[in-house]
Design a protein around this motif. Structure first.
Motif, PDB file in Angstrom:
ATOM      1  N   ILE A 130       0.847  -1.203   0.000  1.00  0.00           N
ATOM      2  CA  ILE A 130       0.000   0.000   0.000  1.00  0.00           C
ATOM      3  C   ILE A 130       0.879   1.249   0.000  1.00  0.00           C
ATOM      4  O   ILE A 130       0.600   2.214  -0.716  1.00  0.00           O
ATOM      5  CB  ILE A 130      -0.979   0.006   1.201  1.00  0.00           C
ATOM      6  N   GLU A 131       1.932   1.233   0.769  1.00  0.00           N
ATOM      7  CA  GLU A 131       2.855   2.370   0.796  1.00  0.00           C
ATOM      8  C   GLU A 131       3.492   2.578  -0.574  1.00  0.00           C
ATOM      9  O   GLU A 131       3.613   3.712  -1.039  1.00  0.00           O
ATOM     10  CB  GLU A 131       3.933   2.176   1.865  1.00  0.00           C
ATOM     11  N   ASP A 152       4.146  -0.087 -12.624  1.00  0.00           N
ATOM     12  CA  ASP A 152       5.426  -0.667 -12.223  1.00  0.00           C
ATOM     13  C   ASP A 152       5.292  -1.425 -10.895  1.00  0.00           C
ATOM     14  O   ASP A 152       5.843  -2.510 -10.743  1.00  0.00           O
ATOM     15  CB  ASP A 152       6.495   0.423 -12.123  1.00  0.00           C
ATOM     16  N   VAL A 153       4.551  -0.854  -9.951  1.00  0.00           N
ATOM     17  CA  VAL A 153       4.327  -1.544  -8.678  1.00  0.00           C
ATOM     18  C   VAL A 153       3.571  -2.846  -8.925  1.00  0.00           C
ATOM     19  O   VAL A 153       3.928  -3.895  -8.372  1.00  0.00           O
ATOM     20  CB  VAL A 153       3.552  -0.647  -7.678  1.00  0.00           C
ATOM     21  N   CYS A 154       2.550  -2.788  -9.755  1.00  0.00           N
ATOM     22  CA  CYS A 154       1.737  -3.985 -10.016  1.00  0.00           C
ATOM     23  C   CYS A 154       2.544  -5.070 -10.737  1.00  0.00           C
ATOM     24  O   CYS A 154       2.431  -6.251 -10.404  1.00  0.00           O
ATOM     25  CB  CYS A 154       0.508  -3.623 -10.838  1.00  0.00           C
ATOM     26  N   ILE A 155       3.332  -4.672 -11.699  1.00  0.00           N
ATOM     27  CA  ILE A 155       4.064  -5.656 -12.494  1.00  0.00           C
ATOM     28  C   ILE A 155       5.282  -6.195 -11.736  1.00  0.00           C
ATOM     29  O   ILE A 155       5.749  -7.293 -12.003  1.00  0.00           O
ATOM     30  CB  ILE A 155       4.450  -5.066 -13.874  1.00  0.00           C
ATOM     31  N   HIS A 156       5.773  -5.420 -10.773  1.00  0.00           N
ATOM     32  CA  HIS A 156       6.918  -5.853  -9.969  1.00  0.00           C
ATOM     33  C   HIS A 156       6.503  -6.010  -8.513  1.00  0.00           C
ATOM     34  O   HIS A 156       7.185  -5.552  -7.606  1.00  0.00           O
ATOM     35  CB  HIS A 156       8.073  -4.853 -10.090  1.00  0.00           C
ATOM     36  N   THR A 157       5.376  -6.650  -8.322  1.00  0.00           N
ATOM     37  CA  THR A 157       4.857  -6.849  -6.977  1.00  0.00           C
ATOM     38  C   THR A 157       5.652  -7.936  -6.263  1.00  0.00           C
ATOM     39  O   THR A 157       6.528  -8.557  -6.846  1.00  0.00           O
ATOM     40  CB  THR A 157       3.354  -7.195  -7.026  1.00  0.00           C
ATOM     41  N   SER A 158       5.296  -8.159  -5.038  1.00  0.00           N
ATOM     42  CA  SER A 158       5.939  -9.229  -4.280  1.00  0.00           C
ATOM     43  C   SER A 158       5.731 -10.554  -4.999  1.00  0.00           C
ATOM     44  O   SER A 158       4.940 -10.658  -5.927  1.00  0.00           O
ATOM     45  CB  SER A 158       5.330  -9.309  -2.880  1.00  0.00           C
ATOM     46  N   ASP A 159       6.389 -11.547  -4.556  1.00  0.00           N
ATOM     47  CA  ASP A 159       6.346 -12.871  -5.158  1.00  0.00           C
ATOM     48  C   ASP A 159       4.904 -13.286  -5.467  1.00  0.00           C
ATOM     49  O   ASP A 159       4.083 -13.437  -4.572  1.00  0.00           O
ATOM     50  CB  ASP A 159       6.993 -13.859  -4.192  1.00  0.00           C
ATOM     51  N   ALA A 160       4.600 -13.464  -6.738  1.00  0.00           N
ATOM     52  CA  ALA A 160       3.241 -13.816  -7.162  1.00  0.00           C
ATOM     53  C   ALA A 160       2.800 -15.163  -6.591  1.00  0.00           C
ATOM     54  O   ALA A 160       1.625 -15.374  -6.321  1.00  0.00           O
ATOM     55  CB  ALA A 160       3.150 -13.835  -8.684  1.00  0.00           C
ATOM     56  N   ARG A 161       3.751 -16.050  -6.391  1.00  0.00           N
ATOM     57  CA  ARG A 161       3.390 -17.350  -5.815  1.00  0.00           C
ATOM     58  C   ARG A 161       2.916 -17.180  -4.382  1.00  0.00           C
ATOM     59  O   ARG A 161       1.965 -17.824  -3.953  1.00  0.00           O
ATOM     60  CB  ARG A 161       4.583 -18.309  -5.863  1.00  0.00           C
ATOM     61  N   ARG A 201      -9.608  -6.052   2.651  1.00  0.00           N
ATOM     62  CA  ARG A 201      -9.228  -4.674   2.967  1.00  0.00           C
ATOM     63  C   ARG A 201      -8.091  -4.205   2.071  1.00  0.00           C
ATOM     64  O   ARG A 201      -8.133  -3.119   1.515  1.00  0.00           O
ATOM     65  CB  ARG A 201      -8.822  -4.555   4.436  1.00  0.00           C
ATOM     66  N   PHE A 202      -7.084  -5.044   1.877  1.00  0.00           N
ATOM     67  CA  PHE A 202      -5.945  -4.703   1.038  1.00  0.00           C
ATOM     68  C   PHE A 202      -6.378  -4.460  -0.407  1.00  0.00           C
ATOM     69  O   PHE A 202      -5.998  -3.466  -1.019  1.00  0.00           O
ATOM     70  CB  PHE A 202      -4.878  -5.805   1.088  1.00  0.00           C
ATOM     71  N   ILE A 203      -7.160  -5.376  -0.953  1.00  0.00           N
ATOM     72  CA  ILE A 203      -7.594  -5.242  -2.347  1.00  0.00           C
ATOM     73  C   ILE A 203      -8.416  -3.972  -2.517  1.00  0.00           C
ATOM     74  O   ILE A 203      -8.204  -3.208  -3.474  1.00  0.00           O
ATOM     75  CB  ILE A 203      -8.382  -6.482  -2.809  1.00  0.00           C
ATOM     76  N   GLU A 204      -9.347  -3.716  -1.607  1.00  0.00           N
ATOM     77  CA  GLU A 204     -10.189  -2.528  -1.739  1.00  0.00           C
ATOM     78  C   GLU A 204      -9.382  -1.244  -1.590  1.00  0.00           C
ATOM     79  O   GLU A 204      -9.600  -0.284  -2.337  1.00  0.00           O
ATOM     80  CB  GLU A 204     -11.337  -2.590  -0.742  1.00  0.00           C
ATOM     81  N   GLU A 205      -8.430  -1.216  -0.660  1.00  0.00           N
ATOM     82  CA  GLU A 205      -7.613  -0.017  -0.482  1.00  0.00           C
ATOM     83  C   GLU A 205      -6.692   0.209  -1.681  1.00  0.00           C
ATOM     84  O   GLU A 205      -6.581   1.323  -2.189  1.00  0.00           O
ATOM     85  CB  GLU A 205      -6.786  -0.115   0.802  1.00  0.00           C
ATOM     86  N   ILE A 259      -6.797   3.410  -4.522  1.00  0.00           N
ATOM     87  CA  ILE A 259      -5.642   4.229  -4.914  1.00  0.00           C
ATOM     88  C   ILE A 259      -5.498   4.225  -6.428  1.00  0.00           C
ATOM     89  O   ILE A 259      -5.297   5.276  -7.050  1.00  0.00           O
ATOM     90  CB  ILE A 259      -4.356   3.695  -4.232  1.00  0.00           C
ATOM     91  N   GLN A 260      -5.634   3.067  -7.034  1.00  0.00           N
ATOM     92  CA  GLN A 260      -5.507   2.952  -8.485  1.00  0.00           C
ATOM     93  C   GLN A 260      -6.620   3.702  -9.213  1.00  0.00           C
ATOM     94  O   GLN A 260      -6.376   4.416 -10.187  1.00  0.00           O
ATOM     95  CB  GLN A 260      -5.506   1.480  -8.898  1.00  0.00           C
ATOM     96  N   VAL A 261      -7.849   3.549  -8.734  1.00  0.00           N
ATOM     97  CA  VAL A 261      -8.990   4.215  -9.371  1.00  0.00           C
ATOM     98  C   VAL A 261      -8.840   5.728  -9.282  1.00  0.00           C
ATOM     99  O   VAL A 261      -9.094   6.450 -10.258  1.00  0.00           O
ATOM    100  CB  VAL A 261     -10.322   3.749  -8.743  1.00  0.00           C
ATOM    101  N   SER A 262      -8.395   6.217  -8.153  1.00  0.00           N
ATOM    102  CA  SER A 262      -8.186   7.654  -7.990  1.00  0.00           C
ATOM    103  C   SER A 262      -7.149   8.172  -8.986  1.00  0.00           C
ATOM    104  O   SER A 262      -7.357   9.192  -9.638  1.00  0.00           O
ATOM    105  CB  SER A 262      -7.744   7.954  -6.555  1.00  0.00           C
TER     106      SER A 262
END
Length: 136
Positions: free
Chosen positions: A17-18, A35-44, A65-69, A73-76
């Motif tokens: 989120i940060e 870039d954050v989405c494509i280089h996110t934490s380990d997808a597995r 909660r994480f997905i909605e938050e 941010i993305q929608v905004s």
């Protein structure tokens, strides 16, 4: 053990989120969010948390909660970018955010397996959208 899993996910979620908030406040928020989405934490690891969320109620609440938050941010950021371009999109910002997140996760998961079919093409589609929405 369930509490440890929830805590581990919570730490990962706070970090992501940060990263999204920083990206959203950058000069080129859409590119940075992508870039954050494509280089996110380990997808597995994300896939494992999603599977565990079906069994662990506390984890399910944290994942939701994480997905909605993160989606907010993305929608905004998408809404602001489209407004700056004075452009109406046939695809609402919430749908664009969901598409981008889903594509990014799929690309990451497949790349980890060694799958590349269609990757170049979808990256070109998103690249074209970003170039139009946020020219360099």
């Amino acid at each position: 053990m369930d509490d440890l899993i929830v805590e581990t996910f919570g730490r990962l979620a706070v970090r992501e989120i940060e990263r999204l908030r920083e990206a959203a406040s950058s000069k080129r928020p859409l590119r940075e969010i992508w870039d954050v989405c494509i280089h996110t934490s380990d997808a597995r690891l994300i896939a494992e948390f999603m599977a565990l969320a079906n069994r662990i109620k506390k984890l399910r609440a944290e994942v939701i909660r994480f997905i909605e938050e993160s989606r907010a941010i993305q929608v905004s950021a998408l809404s602001a970018a489209l407004k700056r371009k004075s452009r109406n999109s046939r695809v609402p910002p919430a749908a664009l955010a969901m598409l981008a997140t889903s594509v990014a996760l799929s690309l990451t998961r497949e790349a980890e397996l060694g799958v590349t079919a269609g990757h170049r093409e979808i990256l070109a589609v998103f690249g074209a959208f970003l170039s139009e929405a946020e020219p360099k």
